[in-house]
Design a protein around this motif. Sequence first.
Motif, PDB file in Angstrom:
ATOM      1  N   PRO A 121      11.054  -3.465  16.342  1.00 39.52           N
ATOM      2  CA  PRO A 121       9.678  -2.987  16.210  1.00 39.52           C
ATOM      3  C   PRO A 121       9.607  -1.507  15.816  1.00 39.52           C
ATOM      4  O   PRO A 121       9.097  -0.657  16.546  1.00 39.52           O
ATOM      5  N   ILE A 122      10.162  -1.226  14.641  1.00 37.74           N
ATOM      6  CA  ILE A 122      10.168   0.119  14.072  1.00 37.74           C
ATOM      7  C   ILE A 122       9.666  -0.006  12.641  1.00 37.74           C
ATOM      8  O   ILE A 122      10.199  -0.797  11.858  1.00 37.74           O
ATOM      9  N   ILE A 123       8.639   0.745  12.293  1.00 45.72           N
ATOM     10  CA  ILE A 123       8.068   0.707  10.947  1.00 45.72           C
ATOM     11  C   ILE A 123       8.936   1.568  10.027  1.00 45.72           C
ATOM     12  O   ILE A 123       9.086   2.770  10.245  1.00 45.72           O
ATOM     13  N   ASP A 124       9.498   0.931   8.997  1.00 44.76           N
ATOM     14  CA  ASP A 124      10.280   1.647   7.982  1.00 44.76           C
ATOM     15  C   ASP A 124       9.393   1.912   6.777  1.00 44.76           C
ATOM     16  O   ASP A 124       8.716   1.008   6.280  1.00 44.76           O
ATOM     17  N   ILE A 125       9.443   3.148   6.313  1.00 43.73           N
ATOM     18  CA  ILE A 125       8.646   3.570   5.160  1.00 43.73           C
ATOM     19  C   ILE A 125       9.562   4.269   4.179  1.00 43.73           C
ATOM     20  O   ILE A 125      10.476   4.998   4.571  1.00 43.73           O
ATOM     21  N   CYS A 126       9.301   4.053   2.908  1.00 44.98           N
ATOM     22  CA  CYS A 126      10.061   4.720   1.857  1.00 44.98           C
ATOM     23  C   CYS A 126       9.109   5.622   1.074  1.00 44.98           C
ATOM     24  O   CYS A 126       8.051   5.167   0.629  1.00 44.98           O
ATOM     25  N   ILE A 127       9.485   6.876   0.953  1.00 46.32           N
ATOM     26  CA  ILE A 127       8.723   7.833   0.157  1.00 46.32           C
ATOM     27  C   ILE A 127       9.541   8.133  -1.092  1.00 46.32           C
ATOM     28  O   ILE A 127      10.710   8.517  -0.996  1.00 46.32           O
ATOM     29  N   GLY A 128       8.899   7.959  -2.248  1.00 46.79           N
ATOM     30  CA  GLY A 128       9.550   8.301  -3.512  1.00 46.79           C
ATOM     31  C   GLY A 128       9.136   9.689  -3.950  1.00 46.79           C
ATOM     32  O   GLY A 128       7.945  10.007  -4.008  1.00 46.79           O
ATOM     33  N   VAL A 129      10.130  10.528  -4.243  1.00 47.77           N
ATOM     34  CA  VAL A 129       9.896  11.892  -4.718  1.00 47.77           C
ATOM     35  C   VAL A 129      10.590  12.065  -6.069  1.00 47.77           C
ATOM     36  O   VAL A 129      11.524  11.336  -6.398  1.00 47.77           O
TER      37      VAL A 129
ATOM     38  N   LEU B 266       0.888   9.635   5.548  1.00 49.18           N
ATOM     39  CA  LEU B 266       1.951  10.418   4.917  1.00 49.18           C
ATOM     40  C   LEU B 266       1.554  10.851   3.512  1.00 49.18           C
ATOM     41  O   LEU B 266       1.797  12.002   3.115  1.00 49.18           O
ATOM     42  N   GLN B 267       0.959   9.947   2.749  1.00 49.01           N
ATOM     43  CA  GLN B 267       0.527  10.295   1.386  1.00 49.01           C
ATOM     44  C   GLN B 267      -0.493  11.419   1.421  1.00 49.01           C
ATOM     45  O   GLN B 267      -0.424  12.359   0.634  1.00 49.01           O
ATOM     46  N   ASP B 268      -1.452  11.328   2.336  1.00 46.79           N
ATOM     47  CA  ASP B 268      -2.477  12.369   2.450  1.00 46.79           C
ATOM     48  C   ASP B 268      -1.865  13.728   2.788  1.00 46.79           C
ATOM     49  O   ASP B 268      -2.270  14.750   2.238  1.00 46.79           O
TER      50      ASP B 268
ATOM     51  N   VAL C  91       4.429   5.891  -1.729  1.00 54.21           N
ATOM     52  CA  VAL C  91       4.813   5.649  -0.339  1.00 54.21           C
ATOM     53  C   VAL C  91       4.667   4.156  -0.093  1.00 54.21           C
ATOM     54  O   VAL C  91       3.602   3.591  -0.337  1.00 54.21           O
ATOM     55  N   GLU C  92       5.728   3.509   0.379  1.00 51.33           N
ATOM     56  CA  GLU C  92       5.745   2.063   0.569  1.00 51.33           C
ATOM     57  C   GLU C  92       6.256   1.693   1.957  1.00 51.33           C
ATOM     58  O   GLU C  92       7.215   2.291   2.456  1.00 51.33           O
ATOM     59  N   HIS C  93       5.633   0.676   2.555  1.00 50.23           N
ATOM     60  CA  HIS C  93       6.122   0.075   3.796  1.00 50.23           C
ATOM     61  C   HIS C  93       7.251  -0.870   3.394  1.00 50.23           C
ATOM     62  O   HIS C  93       7.044  -1.777   2.584  1.00 50.23           O
ATOM     63  N   VAL C  94       8.438  -0.638   3.906  1.00 51.40           N
ATOM     64  CA  VAL C  94       9.615  -1.447   3.574  1.00 51.40           C
ATOM     65  C   VAL C  94      10.255  -1.927   4.867  1.00 51.40           C
ATOM     66  O   VAL C  94       9.749  -1.689   5.950  1.00 51.40           O
ATOM     67  N   GLY C  95      11.389  -2.578   4.760  1.00 49.10           N
ATOM     68  CA  GLY C  95      12.091  -3.033   5.950  1.00 49.10           C
ATOM     69  C   GLY C  95      11.498  -4.320   6.476  1.00 49.10           C
ATOM     70  O   GLY C  95      10.526  -4.873   5.949  1.00 49.10           O
TER      71      GLY C  95
ATOM     72  N   ALA D 223       1.794  -4.827   9.521  1.00 50.04           N
ATOM     73  CA  ALA D 223       1.285  -4.530   8.179  1.00 50.04           C
ATOM     74  C   ALA D 223       0.208  -3.450   8.261  1.00 50.04           C
ATOM     75  O   ALA D 223       0.197  -2.512   7.451  1.00 50.04           O
ATOM     76  N   GLU D 224      -0.679  -3.565   9.243  1.00 51.98           N
ATOM     77  CA  GLU D 224      -1.735  -2.569   9.418  1.00 51.98           C
ATOM     78  C   GLU D 224      -1.148  -1.210   9.789  1.00 51.98           C
ATOM     79  O   GLU D 224      -1.557  -0.180   9.258  1.00 51.98           O
ATOM     80  N   ALA D 225      -0.188  -1.216  10.711  1.00 50.24           N
ATOM     81  CA  ALA D 225       0.443   0.037  11.140  1.00 50.24           C
ATOM     82  C   ALA D 225       1.210   0.677   9.986  1.00 50.24           C
ATOM     83  O   ALA D 225       1.168   1.903   9.802  1.00 50.24           O
ATOM     84  N   GLY D 226       1.899  -0.137   9.207  1.00 55.23           N
ATOM     85  CA  GLY D 226       2.649   0.389   8.063  1.00 55.23           C
ATOM     86  C   GLY D 226       1.719   0.984   7.019  1.00 55.23           C
ATOM     87  O   GLY D 226       1.960   2.080   6.505  1.00 55.23           O
ATOM     88  N   SER D 227       0.647   0.279   6.710  1.00 51.58           N
ATOM     89  CA  SER D 227      -0.318   0.766   5.726  1.00 51.58           C
ATOM     90  C   SER D 227      -0.965   2.065   6.193  1.00 51.58           C
ATOM     91  O   SER D 227      -1.095   3.026   5.424  1.00 51.58           O
TER      92      SER D 227
END
Length: 171
Positions: free
Chosen positions: A56-64, A30-32, A41-45, A20-24
Amino acid sequence: MTLGLRNNEVHLVPYSPAWAEAGSAECHRLQDALGRWTKDVEHVGSTAVPGLAAKPIIDICIGVQDMLHADAMAEEMSQLGYDYPGDVGIPHDRVFGREPGWRTHLVHVVVIDGPRWQAYLRFRDSLRADPALRAEYEALKRALATSHTADRYTYTQHKTAFVQRVLADLA
């Protein structure tokens, strides 16, 4: 906490609160860096679901707003340590991977509030809210990880029916 798997490898590990910390932290980074293109930008998966074993792979979703923004982000994503591996078999997503050859993060860029964006968030939130559903999903993932240890694509494809069923039940 150790993040990452060799490309194509499938190995599940017990949930780590550090995800959770790594995803956040990565979402903020990424947002910056990409804020002029990103709407959210959301931590998903699975690493975003407390208690769920995961790769052990952090999945992130970016909405554009527009997928053209995803293409425009490629150079800055590269500067952030991400590569664009090309078509990875996920329609309507642009997928960037961090740490080529040893994936630690995957970023899915999709249209904000579009069907893919909604699916990522609704599925994640359903797993967070329902312990029985989370346990059922974990059992499926464990069975698939055992039979597809060196084929991440097939592992992922075999989870599709479960994901679609959950999303249909929410509709």
